[in-house]
Design an enzyme around this catalytic site. Sequence first.
Site, short mmCIF file in Angstrom:
data_model
loop_
_atom_site.label_atom_id
_atom_site.label_comp_id
_atom_site.label_asym_id
_atom_site.label_seq_id
_atom_site.Cartn_x
_atom_site.Cartn_y
_atom_site.Cartn_z
N GLU A 85 0.84 -1.20 0.00
CA GLU A 85 0.00 0.00 0.00
C GLU A 85 0.87 1.25 0.00
O GLU A 85 1.93 1.28 0.63
CB GLU A 85 -0.91 -0.01 1.23
CG GLU A 85 -2.04 1.00 1.18
CD GLU A 85 -3.12 0.68 2.22
OE1 GLU A 85 -3.64 -0.46 2.21
OE2 GLU A 85 -3.40 1.56 3.05
N ASP A 118 0.00 5.33 0.65
CA ASP A 118 -1.14 6.11 1.13
C ASP A 118 -0.91 7.62 1.11
O ASP A 118 0.16 8.11 1.48
CB ASP A 118 -1.44 5.77 2.60
CG ASP A 118 -1.92 4.36 2.79
OD1 ASP A 118 -2.58 3.83 1.88
OD2 ASP A 118 -1.64 3.78 3.86
N GLU A 157 -3.36 10.10 3.19
CA GLU A 157 -4.51 10.08 4.09
C GLU A 157 -4.60 11.41 4.84
O GLU A 157 -3.60 11.87 5.40
CB GLU A 157 -4.37 8.95 5.13
CG GLU A 157 -4.27 7.57 4.53
CD GLU A 157 -3.94 6.52 5.58
OE1 GLU A 157 -4.70 5.55 5.69
OE2 GLU A 157 -2.92 6.67 6.29
N GLN A 176 -1.09 12.50 6.13
CA GLN A 176 -0.18 11.39 6.43
C GLN A 176 0.13 10.63 5.15
O GLN A 176 -0.78 10.20 4.44
CB GLN A 176 -0.80 10.43 7.45
CG GLN A 176 0.04 9.18 7.70
CD GLN A 176 -0.46 8.36 8.86
OE1 GLN A 176 -0.21 8.67 10.01
NE2 GLN A 176 -1.20 7.29 8.57
N ASN A 220 2.17 7.16 3.81
CA ASN A 220 2.56 5.90 4.42
C ASN A 220 2.88 4.90 3.32
O ASN A 220 2.35 4.99 2.20
CB ASN A 220 1.44 5.37 5.32
CG ASN A 220 1.95 4.43 6.41
OD1 ASN A 220 3.12 4.05 6.42
ND2 ASN A 220 1.07 4.06 7.32
N ASP A 227 -0.76 -5.38 7.84
CA ASP A 227 -1.85 -6.30 8.17
C ASP A 227 -1.66 -6.89 9.56
O ASP A 227 -1.29 -8.04 9.72
CB ASP A 227 -1.93 -7.42 7.12
CG ASP A 227 -2.26 -6.89 5.74
OD1 ASP A 227 -3.20 -6.09 5.64
OD2 ASP A 227 -1.59 -7.26 4.78
N GLY A 228 -1.89 -6.06 10.58
CA GLY A 228 -1.76 -6.51 11.95
C GLY A 228 -0.35 -6.42 12.48
O GLY A 228 -0.12 -6.46 13.69
N ILE A 245 3.87 -2.26 10.85
CA ILE A 245 5.18 -1.68 10.55
C ILE A 245 4.96 -0.61 9.49
O ILE A 245 5.32 -0.76 8.33
CB ILE A 245 6.19 -2.75 10.07
CG1 ILE A 245 6.21 -3.94 11.04
CG2 ILE A 245 7.59 -2.15 9.96
CD1 ILE A 245 7.02 -5.11 10.53
N GLY A 246 4.29 0.46 9.90
CA GLY A 246 4.03 1.55 8.97
C GLY A 246 5.26 2.41 8.79
O GLY A 246 6.22 2.37 9.58
N SER A 303 -10.54 4.79 16.08
CA SER A 303 -9.65 4.11 17.00
C SER A 303 -8.22 4.64 16.97
O SER A 303 -7.45 4.44 17.91
CB SER A 303 -9.63 2.60 16.71
OG SER A 303 -9.12 2.36 15.41
N ARG A 350 10.14 3.50 17.97
CA ARG A 350 10.03 2.48 16.94
C ARG A 350 11.18 1.49 17.04
O ARG A 350 12.30 1.83 17.43
CB ARG A 350 10.03 3.12 15.54
CG ARG A 350 8.86 4.05 15.26
CD ARG A 350 7.55 3.30 15.21
NE ARG A 350 7.52 2.35 14.10
CZ ARG A 350 7.08 2.65 12.88
NH1 ARG A 350 6.61 3.84 12.60
NH2 ARG A 350 7.09 1.73 11.95
#
Length: 291
Positions: free
Chosen positions: A112, A114, A116, A129, A131, A139-140, A143-144, A207, A283
Amino acid sequence: MAPLLCLLILMLTTWSNAQGPPSPGYSPSSKFSPVSFNQGLRNLWGPQHQSLDQGALTIWLDSNSGSGFKSLKPYRSGYFSAAMKLQPGYTAGVITSFYLSNQEDYPGYHDEIDIEFLGTTLDKPYTLQTNVYMKGSGDGRLIGREVRVHLWFDPTKDFHNYAILWTPDEIIFLVDDVPIRRYPRKNDATFPARPMWVYGSIWDASSWATEDGKYKADYRYQPFIGRYKNFRLVGCNTDSASSCRPPSVSPSPAGGLSQQQRSAMEWVQKNSVVYDYCHDSKRDHSQIPEC
């Protein structure tokens, strides 16, 4: 004299920031012709929350649903942009986006890129943002590779052009033709290379979207509206010949950025960036070796 000097420096700095970055000296958006929404894209979800009027697309979020759209073809590389205008007022928890992804093709293991807009409260500016995810790092695993910017203009007042250049060698994010971030390919593990589709959407991300979820979407302010026009989808789709090469956003056909473009990007990074994942001490830097 010292207090007066400090005040003068502060005033000059504030004035400089209000003026925005220096000219990049080149306008890639003027080199590519826009396509109408129906020529290059289609509704993906929330059709009752989407409308077209004289070439401009409006999508909105309320307590029932948001909406999203998707390109008609997947791409291997290219220049992808849209002019966008955002909702003013209270928009905390709401994401308005334009991005590339192959999540539908590789669920749980996707790539991906992004752009945003993170919604905000009444007293604070929008955060843009950018990314990059690759092979499921979003995906869970979370690690962006986020870089966040406070723009030098109010994105609710008018349409502005937001663009992604994705080539086999680099990703460049641009705002009104000003490069704001360059993400080079340093190795295969940290660069998305599989075909992706172009998407846009507006949705409830209460969230995490606004100050890590401190402020939520408040549907007393609904509907939350995102407006798009002047779509540009220029590049190599999966039906293109293997000899196809992505366009350049610099005066050089070879790609990269000119010195004038780099100077404009350096201004943004110095004056407008409010978060850079590479500089986040919290990080795990073993997961982001490109830093």
